[in-house]
Design an enzyme around this catalytic site. Structure first.
Site, PDB file in Angstrom:
ATOM      1  N   LYS A 134      36.443  41.445  36.181  1.00  0.00           N
ATOM      2  CA  LYS A 134      37.400  42.120  35.291  1.00  0.00           C
ATOM      3  C   LYS A 134      36.728  42.480  33.959  1.00  0.00           C
ATOM      4  O   LYS A 134      36.870  43.594  33.458  1.00  0.00           O
ATOM      5  CB  LYS A 134      38.613  41.208  35.061  1.00  0.00           C
ATOM      6  N   ASP A 152      45.188  43.908  35.148  1.00  0.00           N
ATOM      7  CA  ASP A 152      45.679  42.723  34.432  1.00  0.00           C
ATOM      8  C   ASP A 152      47.162  42.564  34.771  1.00  0.00           C
ATOM      9  O   ASP A 152      47.672  43.231  35.667  1.00  0.00           O
ATOM     10  CB  ASP A 152      45.416  42.848  32.917  1.00  0.00           C
TER      11      ASP A 152
END
Ligand code: SF4
Length: 223
Positions: A134, A152
């Site tokens: 990420k 997210d």
């Protein structure tokens, strides 16, 4: 009953392939200021900010980095102080021991393997200690070379509500979004969904009546 209601809502708005273009276009118009909320002035500051943002808010990170970046300007600076000093300097971002260790390991590797520069490829970024996929995706996208789509909590919630995915797993959601959205928009899409998620489609009380994509959303409460 609930199932047929969902099915009916999906039929009403049409297939996601046909909806994704107008969804992105309208969100771009509604949130022209949608961009990363972290403050940074260089590629190194971007990487550090994103690493520090794990498990805390962007506002908190910005508060800490305002001072941090005056003291630590080059990768060498993070290695020139004892680990405890760096821990104190990033204490307010939480998980400070783990983060200080990751920062020092990352700086050492930047110097050893990448000539002190931040690499641009996700497969290189994830080699840095403490840099997960990420983080790597966020950094690569901000450097103008998105190689994935950041998922997210807001991106997940909005992708599900908008009927762009049926998955819960962020990796599968990312795959669905990659198939739907042109690569040129991979970097922008998460910002649009995050800002729309904060301003309109909040977790607790989505304001469907004020939403620019309500006619394209199977979860809309507007009749
Ligand atoms: S219509 Fe409602 S549920 Fe759908 S994206 Fe907009 S605010 Fe969220």
């Amino acid at each position: 009953m609930a199932r047929s209601y969902v099915g009916e809502a999906r039929r009403r708005v049409g297939p996601r392939r046909a909806r994704i273009g107008p969804i992105v276009e309208r969100l771009e118009q509604a949130h022209p200021d949608a961009k990363i909320a972290l403050r940074f002035r260089s590629e190194l500051e971007l990487l550090v900010s994103v690493m520090l943002s794990a498990q805390t808010t962007d506002v908190n990170v910005n508060r800490v980095t305002a001072r941090l970046f005056e003291k630590y300007r080059r990768p060498e600076d993070y290695l020139a102080v004892p680990q405890e000093e760096l821990e104190r300097d990033i204490y307010a971002t939480g998980f400070f021991r783990q983060k200080a260790k990751a920062l020092r390991g990352t700086m050492a590797m930047l110097l050893e393997r990448f000539g002190g520069e931040v690499p641009r490829r996700v497969d290189e970024l994830v080699q840095l200690p403490g840099v997960a996929r990420k983080t790597a995706n966020v950094v690569a996208a901000e450097l103008g070379e998105p190689q994935g789509i950041v998922v997210d909590t807001h991106v997940r919630r909005l992708s599900q509500r908008l009927g762009l995915t049926r998955h819960e797993d962020p990796v599968k959601i990312e795959r669905d979004l990659q198939r739907l959205v042109p690569r040129a928009k991979w970097g922008l899409l998460p910002h649009l969904l995050i800002w729309h998620g904060r301003r309109v489609c909040t977790a607790r009380a989505p304001r469907c009546e004020d939403c620019v994509v309500s006619d394209l959303c199977p979860s809309s409460r507007v009749t």
